[in-house]
Motif scaffolding. Structure first.
Motif, short mmCIF file in Angstrom:
data_model
loop_
_atom_site.label_atom_id
_atom_site.label_comp_id
_atom_site.label_asym_id
_atom_site.label_seq_id
_atom_site.Cartn_x
_atom_site.Cartn_y
_atom_site.Cartn_z
N GLY A 94 0.78 -1.23 0.00
CA GLY A 94 0.00 0.00 0.00
C GLY A 94 0.81 1.28 0.00
O GLY A 94 0.31 2.33 0.39
N LEU A 95 2.07 1.21 -0.44
CA LEU A 95 2.94 2.38 -0.46
C LEU A 95 3.03 2.97 -1.87
O LEU A 95 2.77 2.28 -2.86
N ASP A 96 3.40 4.24 -1.94
CA ASP A 96 3.75 4.84 -3.22
C ASP A 96 5.21 4.51 -3.52
O ASP A 96 6.06 4.50 -2.62
N VAL A 97 5.51 4.26 -4.78
CA VAL A 97 6.87 3.93 -5.20
C VAL A 97 7.30 4.88 -6.29
O VAL A 97 6.60 5.06 -7.30
N SER A 98 8.46 5.50 -6.07
CA SER A 98 9.10 6.34 -7.08
C SER A 98 10.36 5.62 -7.52
O SER A 98 11.27 5.39 -6.71
N ALA A 99 10.41 5.22 -8.77
CA ALA A 99 11.49 4.36 -9.26
C ALA A 99 12.33 5.06 -10.32
O ALA A 99 11.85 5.95 -11.03
N TYR A 100 13.58 4.62 -10.42
CA TYR A 100 14.45 5.12 -11.48
C TYR A 100 15.50 4.08 -11.83
O TYR A 100 16.05 3.40 -10.96
N ASP A 101 15.76 3.99 -13.12
CA ASP A 101 16.85 3.17 -13.65
C ASP A 101 17.21 3.75 -15.01
O ASP A 101 16.32 4.03 -15.82
N PRO A 102 18.51 3.96 -15.27
CA PRO A 102 18.89 4.60 -16.53
C PRO A 102 18.88 3.67 -17.75
O PRO A 102 19.05 4.14 -18.88
N ALA A 103 18.68 2.38 -17.55
CA ALA A 103 18.75 1.44 -18.66
C ALA A 103 17.62 1.68 -19.66
O ALA A 103 16.51 2.10 -19.26
N PRO A 104 17.86 1.43 -20.93
CA PRO A 104 16.79 1.58 -21.93
C PRO A 104 15.60 0.68 -21.60
O PRO A 104 15.78 -0.47 -21.17
N TYR A 105 14.41 1.20 -21.78
CA TYR A 105 13.16 0.47 -21.57
C TYR A 105 13.00 -0.03 -20.13
O TYR A 105 12.26 -0.98 -19.87
N ALA A 106 13.68 0.62 -19.19
CA ALA A 106 13.64 0.16 -17.79
C ALA A 106 12.23 0.24 -17.23
O ALA A 106 11.80 -0.67 -16.50
N GLU A 107 11.51 1.31 -17.53
CA GLU A 107 10.16 1.43 -16.98
C GLU A 107 9.26 0.31 -17.49
O GLU A 107 8.51 -0.29 -16.71
N SER A 124 12.59 10.71 -13.81
CA SER A 124 13.50 11.00 -14.92
C SER A 124 14.97 10.98 -14.50
O SER A 124 15.86 11.02 -15.34
N SER A 125 15.22 10.91 -13.19
CA SER A 125 16.59 10.83 -12.69
C SER A 125 16.58 10.24 -11.30
O SER A 125 15.52 10.18 -10.64
N ALA A 126 17.75 9.83 -10.83
CA ALA A 126 17.84 9.29 -9.47
C ALA A 126 17.49 10.36 -8.45
O ALA A 126 16.80 10.09 -7.46
N ALA A 127 17.95 11.59 -8.68
CA ALA A 127 17.67 12.68 -7.75
C ALA A 127 16.17 12.94 -7.67
O ALA A 127 15.61 13.14 -6.58
N ASP A 128 15.49 12.95 -8.82
CA ASP A 128 14.04 13.17 -8.82
C ASP A 128 13.31 12.04 -8.09
O ASP A 128 12.30 12.29 -7.42
N GLU A 182 24.91 11.09 -5.41
CA GLU A 182 23.73 11.77 -5.94
C GLU A 182 22.53 11.58 -5.02
O GLU A 182 21.79 12.54 -4.74
N LEU A 183 22.34 10.36 -4.53
CA LEU A 183 21.21 10.10 -3.64
C LEU A 183 21.35 10.86 -2.33
O LEU A 183 20.38 11.43 -1.81
N ASP A 184 22.56 10.89 -1.79
CA ASP A 184 22.81 11.57 -0.52
C ASP A 184 22.56 13.06 -0.64
O ASP A 184 22.06 13.70 0.29
N ALA A 185 22.89 13.63 -1.80
CA ALA A 185 22.69 15.06 -2.00
C ALA A 185 21.23 15.41 -2.21
O ALA A 185 20.79 16.51 -1.86
#
Length: 314
Positions: free
Chosen positions: A28-41, A73-77, A102-105
Motif C-alpha cells: 500500500g505504499l507509493d513507489v518512485s522508481a528510477y533506472d537509466p537502462a533503456p526500456y527500464a520502466e 526522470s533521474s535518481a535525484a528526482d 547523488e542520492l545523498d545530495a
C-alpha cells in the motif's frame, strides 16, 4: 520522531529492485522508481505484473495498487520526496560512488538510504558520501525479493542506531524478517553460509565424489527440507533429544570436527567452472526452466502461508 514511510524510492530496477518495488506497492505504499537502462520502466511494469498474482495470494494491504508506481526522470528526482530509499544498482564500486553521492545530495536529510548490496560493506558505502553518511546502511534481500522474507540489515561504522532501528522496523512492516548483522564482514551472514556450502559442493564435484545433480538431490531431499523450517543450531538441538544441543555437540562434535578439517578448499579455475556448468546442463537437460521457476515460487508461497501463525518456529 521516526518519519512515517509513505513513499519509497527504488533506484535500480533490475531483478532485485523490481522485487522491492512490487513488494512496496503490495503493502500500500507509493513507489518512485528510477533506472537509466533503456526500456527500464517497461521492464519494471512487466516484472511487477508478473509478481502481482503471488503477492495477491500472500495478501495485499489496504490501498495496494500498481497504479501507485511513478517512474522518475533521474535518481535525484526519484528520491527528493521519498521517505525511504532502497538502492539496488549494479555491484560496481565506481558506479555506486557516483550514485550514492547523488542520492545523498538529493534525499531529505533524515531519510535512510539502504543498499541492496550483497558484498559491499556499509562503511565502504559511507565513504562514498559526504553529507549524511550516518543514514547509509545495507538492507540485503534474497531473490526473489518480493517473496523471500529474509533481509540482512547491516549498519556501518557511522550509521546511527535510530536509522538501524527504523530501517528494521520498516522492513518488518513489509512482511520481511530482518536479521541484524552486528559486525561488518564480507558477504554479510547468509552469503558466507552459502559460500561454505558451495565450497564443499564444488570440491566434491571436482574430486568426483558426486555429480552436480547428486549434490542438488542430496540437499533438496534432505537437510534443505529441514532448513526451511529450522536453522542449523535449532536442528542440532532437536537432534540431541532430551539433552538438546549440548548432547549433540558432545557426541557428534568430535567427528564433526574431523569432517570440518577435511573439507575441501577449491579455486574456481576455468576447468572447474566448465565441469560445474556441464553438470548443471546435464541435470536440467530435460527440464523446462520456466516451469521450474513457476513451481519453485508456487511452493514458496505455500510454505510462507503455512508458516504464518506457527508460533513455535523461530
Amino acid at each position: 520522531m521516526t518519519r512515517r514511510i509513505e513513499t519509497v524510492a527504488i533506484v535500480g530496477t533490475g531483478v532485485i529492485g523490481a522485487g522491492w518495488a512490487a513488494l512496496c506497492l503490495a503493502r500500500g505504499l507509493d513507489v518512485s522508481a528510477y533506472d537509466p537502462a533503456p526500456y527500464a520502466e517497461r521492464r519494471l511494469r512487466v516484472a511487477i505484473d508478473a509478481a502481482w498474482p503471488a503477492l495477491t495470494r500472500l495478501g495485499l494491504a489496504d490501498g495496494a495498487s500498481r497504479d501507485r508506481l511513478a517512474f522518475a526522470s533521474s535518481a535525484a528526482d526519484a528520491v527528493e520526496q521519498a521517505d525511504f530509499v532502497q538502492e539496488s544498482g549494479p555491484e560496481n564500486p565506481e558506479l555506486k560512488q557516483s550514485l550514492l553521492a547523488e542520492l545523498d545530495a538529493a534525499a531529505l536529510a533524515d531519510v535512510p538510504i539502504a543498499s541492496s548490496s550483497s558484498g559491499l560493506m556499509p562503511s565502504q558505502l559511507q565513504e562514498m558520501t559526504d553529507q549524511h553518511p550516518e543514514r547509509i546502511l545495507v538492507g540485503h534481500p534474497f531473490n526473489p525479493a518480493h517473496l523471500i522474507p529474509l533481509v540482512e540489515v547491516v549498519p556501518g561504522k557511522l550509521t546511527t542506531p535510530s536509522v538501524t532501528h527504523s530501517t528494521s522496523a520498516f522492513y518488518f512492516s513489509l512482511g520481511k524478517r530482518p536479521v541484524l548483522v552486528r559486525h561488518e564482514v564480507p558477504g554479510h551472514i547468509t552469503n558466507r553460509l552459502q559460500a561454505a556450502l558451495w565450497q564443499e559442493a564444488y570440491s566434491l564435484v571436482a574430486r568426483g565424489v558426486a555429480t552436480v545433480a547428486d549434490i542438488d538431490a542430496a540437499i533438496t531431499n534432505g537437510p534443505g527440507l529441514r532448513w526451511a523450517l529450522l536453522g542449523p543450531f535449532a536442528n542440532q538441538h532437536l537432534s540431541g533429544g532430551a539433552g538438546g544441543l549440548a548432547h549433540t555437540l558432545e557426541h557428534l562434535g568430535p567427528p564433526a570436527q574431523e569432517w570440518m578439517a577435511d573439507l575441501g578448499r577449491v579455486h574456481l579455475t576455468p576447468a572447474l567452472v566448465d565441469l560445474l556448468v556441464a553438470g548443471m546442463g546435464a541435470e536440467l537437460r530435460c527440464t523446462d526452466e520456466t516451469a521450474l521457476v513457476a513451481q519453485r515460487d508456487e511452493l514458496l508461497i505455500h510454505l510462507i502461508l503455512q508458516k504464518r501463525g506457527l508460533t513455535a518456529l523461530p
